[in-house]
Write a protein that holds these residues in place. Structure first.
Motif, PDB file in Angstrom:
ATOM      1  N   PHE A 103       0.823  -1.212   0.000  1.00  0.00           N
ATOM      2  CA  PHE A 103       0.000   0.000   0.000  1.00  0.00           C
ATOM      3  C   PHE A 103       0.855   1.260   0.000  1.00  0.00           C
ATOM      4  O   PHE A 103       1.975   1.277   0.512  1.00  0.00           O
ATOM      5  CB  PHE A 103      -0.930   0.005   1.212  1.00  0.00           C
ATOM      6  CG  PHE A 103      -2.094  -0.918   1.053  1.00  0.00           C
ATOM      7  CD1 PHE A 103      -3.290  -0.465   0.549  1.00  0.00           C
ATOM      8  CD2 PHE A 103      -1.970  -2.256   1.385  1.00  0.00           C
ATOM      9  CE1 PHE A 103      -4.357  -1.321   0.384  1.00  0.00           C
ATOM     10  CE2 PHE A 103      -3.037  -3.124   1.223  1.00  0.00           C
ATOM     11  CZ  PHE A 103      -4.229  -2.658   0.724  1.00  0.00           C
ATOM     12  N   TYR A 109      -0.562  -2.979  10.565  1.00  0.00           N
ATOM     13  CA  TYR A 109      -1.586  -3.080  11.606  1.00  0.00           C
ATOM     14  C   TYR A 109      -1.069  -2.406  12.876  1.00  0.00           C
ATOM     15  O   TYR A 109      -0.160  -2.908  13.534  1.00  0.00           O
ATOM     16  CB  TYR A 109      -1.951  -4.533  11.866  1.00  0.00           C
ATOM     17  CG  TYR A 109      -2.375  -5.267  10.616  1.00  0.00           C
ATOM     18  CD1 TYR A 109      -3.371  -4.745   9.800  1.00  0.00           C
ATOM     19  CD2 TYR A 109      -1.767  -6.449  10.230  1.00  0.00           C
ATOM     20  CE1 TYR A 109      -3.755  -5.395   8.640  1.00  0.00           C
ATOM     21  CE2 TYR A 109      -2.152  -7.114   9.071  1.00  0.00           C
ATOM     22  CZ  TYR A 109      -3.146  -6.578   8.285  1.00  0.00           C
ATOM     23  OH  TYR A 109      -3.513  -7.224   7.133  1.00  0.00           O
TER      24      TYR A 109
ATOM     25  N   ALA B 132      -5.911  -3.986   3.665  1.00  0.00           N
ATOM     26  CA  ALA B 132      -4.738  -4.861   3.695  1.00  0.00           C
ATOM     27  C   ALA B 132      -5.135  -6.273   4.120  1.00  0.00           C
ATOM     28  O   ALA B 132      -4.618  -7.255   3.582  1.00  0.00           O
ATOM     29  CB  ALA B 132      -3.667  -4.303   4.635  1.00  0.00           C
ATOM     30  N   MET B 133      -6.069  -6.387   5.065  1.00  0.00           N
ATOM     31  CA  MET B 133      -6.545  -7.720   5.452  1.00  0.00           C
ATOM     32  C   MET B 133      -7.264  -8.370   4.283  1.00  0.00           C
ATOM     33  O   MET B 133      -7.036  -9.536   3.961  1.00  0.00           O
ATOM     34  CB  MET B 133      -7.511  -7.611   6.631  1.00  0.00           C
ATOM     35  CG  MET B 133      -6.807  -7.350   7.930  1.00  0.00           C
ATOM     36  SD  MET B 133      -7.959  -7.412   9.297  1.00  0.00           S
ATOM     37  CE  MET B 133      -6.889  -6.709  10.545  1.00  0.00           C
ATOM     38  N   GLU B 134      -8.127  -7.586   3.657  1.00  0.00           N
ATOM     39  CA  GLU B 134      -8.907  -8.093   2.535  1.00  0.00           C
ATOM     40  C   GLU B 134      -8.006  -8.662   1.434  1.00  0.00           C
ATOM     41  O   GLU B 134      -8.239  -9.766   0.963  1.00  0.00           O
ATOM     42  CB  GLU B 134      -9.769  -6.959   1.977  1.00  0.00           C
ATOM     43  CG  GLU B 134     -10.832  -7.380   1.025  1.00  0.00           C
ATOM     44  CD  GLU B 134     -12.228  -7.180   1.608  1.00  0.00           C
ATOM     45  OE1 GLU B 134     -13.146  -7.764   1.052  1.00  0.00           O
ATOM     46  OE2 GLU B 134     -12.387  -6.443   2.597  1.00  0.00           O
ATOM     47  N   VAL B 135      -6.960  -7.924   1.049  1.00  0.00           N
ATOM     48  CA  VAL B 135      -6.124  -8.413  -0.052  1.00  0.00           C
ATOM     49  C   VAL B 135      -5.263  -9.591   0.367  1.00  0.00           C
ATOM     50  O   VAL B 135      -4.799 -10.332  -0.494  1.00  0.00           O
ATOM     51  CB  VAL B 135      -5.213  -7.331  -0.680  1.00  0.00           C
ATOM     52  CG1 VAL B 135      -6.014  -6.290  -1.408  1.00  0.00           C
ATOM     53  CG2 VAL B 135      -4.277  -6.719   0.317  1.00  0.00           C
ATOM     54  N   SER B 136      -5.021  -9.771   1.674  1.00  0.00           N
ATOM     55  CA  SER B 136      -4.288 -10.983   2.024  1.00  0.00           C
ATOM     56  C   SER B 136      -5.260 -12.106   2.375  1.00  0.00           C
ATOM     57  O   SER B 136      -4.926 -13.025   3.122  1.00  0.00           O
ATOM     58  CB  SER B 136      -3.264 -10.727   3.125  1.00  0.00           C
ATOM     59  OG  SER B 136      -3.843 -10.049   4.205  1.00  0.00           O
ATOM     60  N   ALA B 137      -6.468 -12.021   1.811  1.00  0.00           N
ATOM     61  CA  ALA B 137      -7.463 -13.087   1.908  1.00  0.00           C
ATOM     62  C   ALA B 137      -7.853 -13.408   3.347  1.00  0.00           C
ATOM     63  O   ALA B 137      -8.132 -14.539   3.701  1.00  0.00           O
ATOM     64  CB  ALA B 137      -6.997 -14.352   1.178  1.00  0.00           C
ATOM     65  N   ILE B 138      -7.833 -12.395   4.197  1.00  0.00           N
ATOM     66  CA  ILE B 138      -8.334 -12.545   5.564  1.00  0.00           C
ATOM     67  C   ILE B 138      -9.652 -11.783   5.630  1.00  0.00           C
ATOM     68  O   ILE B 138      -9.748 -10.676   5.110  1.00  0.00           O
ATOM     69  CB  ILE B 138      -7.324 -11.962   6.572  1.00  0.00           C
ATOM     70  CG1 ILE B 138      -6.052 -12.793   6.555  1.00  0.00           C
ATOM     71  CG2 ILE B 138      -7.921 -11.917   7.976  1.00  0.00           C
ATOM     72  CD1 ILE B 138      -4.881 -12.112   7.203  1.00  0.00           C
TER      73      ILE B 138
END
Ligand SMILES: Nc1ncnc2c1ncn2[C@@H]1O[C@H](COP(=O)(O)OP(=O)(O)OP(=O)(O)O)[C@@H](O)[C@H]1O
Ligand SMILES: [Mg+2]
Lengths: 258, 261
Positions: A103, A109, B132-138
């Protein structure tokens, strides 16, 4: 050089079948703001494709459409021969797992330490790894971005450049076959930028990845790009190698290389 | 002309309210679908229980104590007027358990927890951590939202029970300012005056309070727009909407209790 058909093929060592292919991609926000007006683009196996364009021209939107963080209005996107735009959830996630996304602002996180940031995706997708395996993988990935000493830090304790590199390590830990970099060197000093650009080339060589690299940093473009495209007014305005575009007769294209 | 403008702006406002309520309902509906599908995020759920429950104990203790104390001191003269001072412990306990402790505790949780969740998820949204979670399939909904709603649904009732207890203790202190009652006698008076139907309906409504505190905080954060000012807005609207929902649930709960008990 103005359209897709006229670009010269780049000789590549590996095979040149496309891993991503985008056809006629349209995206608008609201009724008036049409950002993408028919993007046609392919990313070949093993290739580093640099994407240039003015701020706000829609570069980030394109790569977000590729991982379907944003739904496109029209057009077809295929990744590994699977249609992303019509994929169901489980297929989409299977394809997303083979892609890495860095990104623009790292998106670490905040509530997790560097170690947990890296462990988080790894644990979820490799259920049978032991704690030891995970720790080894984390250390190895941090070493490859040169930041093994930051393992116990929180993201808030890191500088912008360190965050970029941790973000890259978090992307790499899942061993993606395609990596989408959104401005990997923006906001960094010349030396760190150079290090990151070299890292991108090293990753391409070592892991045989194919990448799209969005950048405003011409040094990075020159170093990493096998092929460059320039976005203007919602379409691919020009395409070629760094040298070709640098010597382009089009003044607007030329202005990027000044 | 003015009338037309007013009607126009009113219809726009109504449209946004209905739209928002509709979207929030869909958002909450997703909770019931995803809660039963593995993987279960046990560790994050426990962490949220700790943050939401344990970390709110001091605040709930202080307000609970003051509620009990003040209620006792203010009710005493009235009861004394009827010569019914001995009824004071029972009165205080009843008011606390049936109405005051659940509503005040829930409002405090709306202020502390709903705004906290709204701001946290809002800033995660704005800084692309959810993407970022979404694109790492979480599944970010499962990891962030399901765990938080579940934690508030279970922790708010426990916090209310805690506030009940501390509030009744506060009542004991309040009584002993004017007279001298032993703790044992006080508590036996409290327990004598309590019935099954005084405890169960308020206990049930606290689960709804908890659910809506978590769900509204999550909804406002998760759907925050881009830009940092929307984080503040998410936290702010979360408190307002959660507080409002607490009063509405309370009103419905009173009607239902009247009907069935
Ligand atoms: N969520 C959104 N809502 C409305 N408009 C948006 C949204 N996201 C992007 N846009 C519009 O899309 C355009 C392109 O945005 P994008 O982020 O792709 O630009 P970019 O080429 O990546 O620019 P930069 O180099 O500054 O990162 C912007 O002009 C913006 O107006
Ligand atoms: Mg961008």
């Amino acid at each position: 050089m103005k359209n897709k058909e006229s670009y010269t093929e780049i000789p590549l060592t590996s095979s040149t079948k496309p891993v991503i292919s985008i056809k006629g991609l349209f995206k608008s926000f609201g009724k008036t703001n049409t950002v993408l007006k028919g993007i046609n683009l392919t990313l070949k196996q093993g290739e580093n494709l640099v994407m240039l364009g003015k701020s706000g021209s829609g570069k980030s939107i394109i790569i977000k459409c590729i991982v379907r963080l944003i739904e496109s209005d029209e057009g077809e996107i295929t990744v590994f021969n699977e249609n992303i735009t019509s994929a169901n959830n489980s297929l989409l996630n299977a394809i997303r797992l083979r892609m890495g996304f860095l990104f623009q602002n790292s998106a670490l996180y905040d509530s997790m330490s560097v170690r947990e940031n890296l462990a988080f995706p790894l644990k979820r997708h490799n259920k049978n790894l032991t704690e030891n395996d995970i720790e080894t993988a984390i250390i190895q990935e941090l070493e490859s971005v040169g930041l093994s000493e930051a393992i116990d830090k929180m993201p808030s304790e890191l500088s912008g450049g360190m965050r970029k590199r941790i973000g890259l390590a978090r992307t790499l830990i899942l061993k993606p076959e395609i990596i989408l970099y959104d401005e990997p060197t923006t906001g960094l000093d010349t030396i760190t930028s150079l290090e990151i650009s070299e890292l991108i080339v090293a990753i391409q060589k070592k892991n045989k990845t194919s990448s799209i690299i969005i950048t405003h940093d011409m040094a990075c473009a020159k170093l990493t790009g096998d092929r460059l495209v320039i976005i203007k007014d919602g379409i691919i305005y020009a395409e070629g190698t760094y040298e070709e575009l640098e010597n382009s007769k089009d003044e607007w294209v030329n202005s990027f290389f000044k | 002309m003015i009338l037309k403008n007013n009607i126009d702006s009113l219809s726009v406002t109504l449209k946004t309210i209905f739209n928002d309520t509709g979207n929030a309902t869909l958002f909450m509906g997703r909770f019931f679908k995803e809660i039963f599908m593995p993987p279960f995020e046990i560790k994050e759920f426990k962490r949220q229980c700790f943050l939401i429950g344990y970390k709110s104990l001091p605040l709930v203790a202080i307000t609970g104590f003051i509620m009990g104390l003040v209620l006792t001191l203010q009710t005493r003269p009235t009861l004394a007027g009827f010569g019914a001072e001995s009824r004071l412990p029972g009165m205080v306990a009843l008011s606390l358990i049936r109405e005051i402790a659940p509503v005040i505790t829930a409002l405090i949780c709306a202020g502390k927890i709903a705004s906290g969740i709204g701001a946290e998820l809002g800033s995660m949204k704005v800084t692309e951590q959810i993407d970022a979670m979404e694109v790492s399939a979480i599944n970010p909904y499962k990891y962030l939202v399901v765990t938080r709603i579940l934690a508030t649904t279970l922790m708010v009732p426990l916090l209310v029970v805690f506030a009940d207890t501390i509030g009744i203790l506060g009542g004991y202190v309040g009584i002993n300012i004017h007279s001298d009652v032993t703790l044992f006698r006080y508590f036996s008076q409290v327990l004598e005056s309590l019935d099954f139907i005084d405890i169960i309906p308020p206990a049930i409504k606290t689960f709804f309070f908890g659910f809506f505190i978590g769900a509204i905080g999550s909804y406002k954060g998760y759907t925050a727009a881009n830009g940092t000012e929307s984080v503040g807005k998410a936290a702010n609207t979360a408190v307002v909407a959660a507080s409002l929902s607490i009063f509405i649930i309370d009103m419905i709960a009173v009607q239902l209790t009247d009907l069935f008990f």
